[in-house]
Design a protein around this motif. Structure first.
Motif, PDB file in Angstrom:
ATOM      1  N   LEU A   1       0.674  -1.277  -0.004  1.00 20.13           N
ATOM      2  CA  LEU A   1      -0.167   0.101   0.005  1.00 20.13           C
ATOM      3  C   LEU A   1       0.876   1.322   0.011  1.00 20.13           C
ATOM      4  O   LEU A   1       0.674   2.244  -0.586  1.00 20.13           O
ATOM      5  CB  LEU A   1      -0.836  -0.053   1.224  1.00 20.13           C
ATOM      6  CG  LEU A   1      -2.021  -0.938   1.345  1.00 20.13           C
ATOM      7  CD1 LEU A   1      -2.675  -0.920   2.698  1.00 20.13           C
ATOM      8  CD2 LEU A   1      -3.068  -0.485   0.272  1.00 20.13           C
TER       9      LEU A   1
ATOM     10  N   LEU B   1      -4.441  -5.541   8.728  1.00 20.46           N
ATOM     11  CA  LEU B   1      -4.354  -6.086   7.226  1.00 20.46           C
ATOM     12  C   LEU B   1      -3.845  -7.390   7.378  1.00 20.46           C
ATOM     13  O   LEU B   1      -2.990  -7.807   8.162  1.00 20.46           O
ATOM     14  CB  LEU B   1      -3.197  -5.217   6.628  1.00 20.46           C
ATOM     15  CG  LEU B   1      -3.412  -3.814   6.658  1.00 20.46           C
ATOM     16  CD1 LEU B   1      -2.097  -3.099   5.809  1.00 20.46           C
ATOM     17  CD2 LEU B   1      -4.465  -3.480   5.583  1.00 20.46           C
TER      18      LEU B   1
ATOM     19  N   GLY C   1      -5.096  -2.471  -1.345  1.00 19.58           N
ATOM     20  CA  GLY C   1      -5.956  -2.278  -0.088  1.00 19.58           C
ATOM     21  C   GLY C   1      -7.147  -3.316   0.038  1.00 19.58           C
ATOM     22  O   GLY C   1      -7.221  -4.180   0.971  1.00 19.58           O
TER      23      GLY C   1
ATOM     24  N   THR D   1      -6.892  -6.003   2.906  1.00 19.97           N
ATOM     25  CA  THR D   1      -7.627  -5.606   4.125  1.00 19.97           C
ATOM     26  C   THR D   1      -8.468  -6.593   4.925  1.00 19.97           C
ATOM     27  O   THR D   1      -8.855  -7.497   4.216  1.00 19.97           O
ATOM     28  CB  THR D   1      -8.808  -4.267   3.714  1.00 19.97           C
ATOM     29  OG1 THR D   1      -9.325  -3.753   5.006  1.00 19.97           O
ATOM     30  CG2 THR D   1      -9.665  -4.785   3.118  1.00 19.97           C
TER      31      THR D   1
ATOM     32  N   ASN E   1     -13.211  -1.175   5.657  1.00 22.47           N
ATOM     33  CA  ASN E   1     -11.806  -0.831   4.970  1.00 22.47           C
ATOM     34  C   ASN E   1     -12.054  -1.271   3.698  1.00 22.47           C
ATOM     35  O   ASN E   1     -11.617  -0.509   2.852  1.00 22.47           O
ATOM     36  CB  ASN E   1     -10.707  -1.210   5.597  1.00 22.47           C
ATOM     37  CG  ASN E   1     -10.293  -0.423   6.797  1.00 22.47           C
ATOM     38  OD1 ASN E   1      -9.942   0.891   6.721  1.00 22.47           O
ATOM     39  ND2 ASN E   1     -10.583  -0.777   7.888  1.00 22.47           N
TER      40      ASN E   1
ATOM     41  N   PHE F   1     -11.119   1.070   0.398  1.00 24.17           N
ATOM     42  CA  PHE F   1     -10.415   1.201  -0.672  1.00 24.17           C
ATOM     43  C   PHE F   1     -11.079   0.959  -1.969  1.00 24.17           C
ATOM     44  O   PHE F   1     -10.472   1.356  -2.969  1.00 24.17           O
ATOM     45  CB  PHE F   1      -9.482  -0.285  -0.154  1.00 24.17           C
ATOM     46  CG  PHE F   1      -8.384  -0.042   0.715  1.00 24.17           C
ATOM     47  CD1 PHE F   1      -7.429   0.759   0.568  1.00 24.17           C
ATOM     48  CD2 PHE F   1      -8.300  -0.854   1.812  1.00 24.17           C
ATOM     49  CE1 PHE F   1      -6.496   1.221   1.394  1.00 24.17           C
ATOM     50  CE2 PHE F   1      -7.484  -0.515   2.871  1.00 24.17           C
ATOM     51  CZ  PHE F   1      -6.489   0.493   2.673  1.00 24.17           C
TER      52      PHE F   1
END
Lengths: 492, 112
Positions: free
Chosen positions: A9, A72, A122, A126, A131, A135
């Protein structure tokens, strides 16, 4: 905890920001872009090695423990897609150096390519639903800009539709997140999976699951693909190739992630539905691919067929079929980019995208012709090229589990795919040579190199199954057995 | 309060859908904005509106309000603003370039 996980990222994000300051220096932009994408590939390869040795790697951002903080998660499935994304972007960007033109490059083209990559990486990495939304938006906003960059009439017209559809579906995504949060009280993938497994997947959760499926299906062009052909036809070919290879794959990834990790209890409803959506997508996409004589539209419809095919693996939901889907997904990213780039060379040479107006190009461009032939066969799944293994595993799984109609549709649409790409090959490369070297609208100098990288990869994926299979099986194992993922996230 | 909020979200969705289905481009843009507001309200309502003291360290209370929905919509509002701004600029440019704001006239290309 492994800090490397955030690099896929961070590298494109920082590069994108850095490039804003070099707006006028196109050479600097190109060098920085190349270096950053190579770096991205290197990091991903290191991560893949780590995951294959030590298991799933996670990173709790800010040190907050999983169900509460942002996490993540790098598992093999995500990382394989991250690597494919980096490779495809690298090749498309190399191709773009020569074709996109200074005007667009000066207007932050590479910046937005990098920001789009941030969104894509992402989404793959993720570990929670909100999220994923964020993203998605990062990726979509950059893709809106890339579609409309240049401001031609057709670009503006198609980007309007693309933007409306995606904004509305993003709002649906928010609503689905809201409902899911109200029911379960969490948005972390692993935690959601645990809680739904405890309380059972009742009708309400299944409804939300189908609502989420609707959202992802719009993004992945699963059945709801009406926006795709228009939007993928208008931007410059290098950008179209990136879109074809990457954007729908993020939707597919999300469907796979949510329906293997979270909503896997009611397969008779949800997975069956996914399978039939896939069948309908394949049939409609196949009809579109066969019907048109416009090179770019045929290729755009081929993107849709592949989406339908990949879904069959999920509908069957055995480890073998899932491995087949993953294999086909990776193959599809590489070969779609290759086909779009080669198609772009053909359009660039002849100055038209109507198949009826081109012919005989193989006489002056033998390498181009053979690469297109190779790509066409790989796409249709002719052994020993890359498409074959994925198709074989998926169809084998489908037949073993008794999904005969889905398997048959997969095979029949393979023929439609083969017909549609061979139509391009025969019209473009066979017959009378209408175009002498002097008449050509541009030279192929430097354009065939990125195509060759992708072509070699496509062959390599097919011939080197032994080496790739280790990783694909690891990815399929996590999808088939959610507990591995949950343990990795929640017990670190 | 929750019921009132959900009814309001429903009204916003209805109005937004009506506007998105219109022909005129500016109505579509406003429609997406209103749908966005509906979605945000729904997201806020879904967490339960006020179930205890504010979620601050040091307050001695038996129950606290869930801060997560507020964090979520804060992010979503920013994203909404971004897309709305981009969409407005895009439609203005298209109006300039194509000379119409009627979606019916923006259908296909000539060579189809």
């Amino acid at each position: 905890m492994n800090n490397l996980v955030i690099l896929p990222l961070l590298i494109p994000l920082l590069t994108g920001v850095l490039l804003i300051f070099f707006r006028k220096q196109i050479r600097v932009q190109r060098y920085v872009t190349t270096v950053s994408l190579l770096l991205l590939m290197a990091v991903t390869i290191v991560l893949i090695h780590q995951v294959s040795v030590e298991g799933i790697q996670t990173l709790n951002l800010g040190g907050w423990e999983p169900p509460y903080g942002i996490v993540l998660v790098a598992d093999m499935f995500a990382l394989l897609l991250v690597l494919a994304t980096a490779i495809v972007t690298f090749c498309c960007v190399l191709y773009g150096f020569r074709t996109i033109g200074e005007e667009r490059e000066k207007h932050y083209l590479y910046t937005f390519i990098h920001f789009m990559i941030v969104g894509i990486m992402g989404s793959f990495l993720t570990g929670d639903l909100f999220n994923l939304f964020v993203f998605f938006e990062v990726m979509l906003l950059s893709s809106y800009i890339l579609i409309s960059l240049g401001g031609e009439k057709s670009q503006l017209r198609e980007s309007l539709k693309y933007v409306v559809i995606n904004i509305v579906s993003s709002m649906f995504f928010l609503v689905a997140i809201g409902y899911l949060y109200a029911i379960t009280g969490t948005l972390n993938f692993a935690d959601l999976s645990v809680r739904i497994a405890e309380t059972g997947q009742d009708g309400l959760i299944t409804t939300v699951a189908i609502f989420l499926l609707l959202v992802f299906a719009i993004k992945a062009a699963l059945l709801m693909f009406f926006w795709l052909p228009g939007a993928y036809v208008v931007p410059p070919m290098a950008i179209s190739a990136m879109f074809a290879a990457l954007l729908t794959k993020v939707g597919i990834y999300s469907i796979f992630r949510t329906f293997t990790l979270i909503f896997y209890h009611e397969t008779a409803i949800t997975h069956e539905l996914i399978g039939w959506l896939g069948v309908a997508t394949m049939v409609l996409g196949g009809i579109g691919a066969v019907a048109y004589w416009d090179l770019r539209r045929i290729l755009a419809y081929n993107v849709i067929i592949a989406v339908g095919f990949i879904m069959i693996g999920l509908a069957v939901f055995t480890e073998g079929a899932l491995a087949g889907s993953i294999y086909y997904l990776i193959h599809d990213m590489i070969v779609k980019a290759l086909l779009f780039l080669l198609g772009g060379v053909m359009i660039g040479l002849t100055g038209t995208n109507q198949l009826r107006e081109m012919s005989g190009m193989i006489r002056n461009h033998a390498l181009l012709g053979w690469m297109f032939f190779l790509a066409a066969f790989a796409l249709a799944g002719v052994p020993p090229l890359s498409g074959f293994i994925g198709k074989l595993l998926t169809l084998q799984g489908a037949i073993d589990e008794g999904f005969y109609v889905m398997a048959a549709t997969g095979l029949i649409t393979s023929l439609m795919v083969l017909y549609s790409v061979m139509k391009i090959f025969m019209n473009g490369f066979w017959g009378e040579n209408q175009l002498s070297v002097e008449d050509e609208k541009m030279s192929t100098k430097g354009l065939l190199f990125p195509c060759a990288i992708l072509a070699i990869l496509s062959v390599g994926l097919g011939v080197g199954v032994e080496w790739v299979n280790v990783y694909v099986l690891q990815a399929a194992e996590v999808l088939n057995n959610p507990q591995v993922y949950i343990d990795a996230v929640l017990q670190n | 309060m929750e019921i009132l909020m959900s009814v309001l979200a429903g009204i916003l969705f209805t109005a937004g859908t009506y506007l998105v289905l219109a022909k005129s481009l500016i109505r579509i843009v406003l429609g997406t904005a209103i749908i966005g507001h509906g979605a945000l309200l729904l997201l806020l309502t879904m967490g339960g509106i006020k179930t205890g003291a504010p979620p601050l360290l040091g307050l001695e209370s038996a129950s606290y309000t869930d801060p997560l929905p507020q964090a979520l919509i804060l992010t979503a509002i920013v994203i909404n603003f971004g897309t709305l701004g981009f969409f407005l600029v895009l439609s203005y440019r298209s109006y300039q370039e194509l000379g119409t704001d009627d979606m019916e006239e923006l259908r296909g290309t000539e060579d189809e």
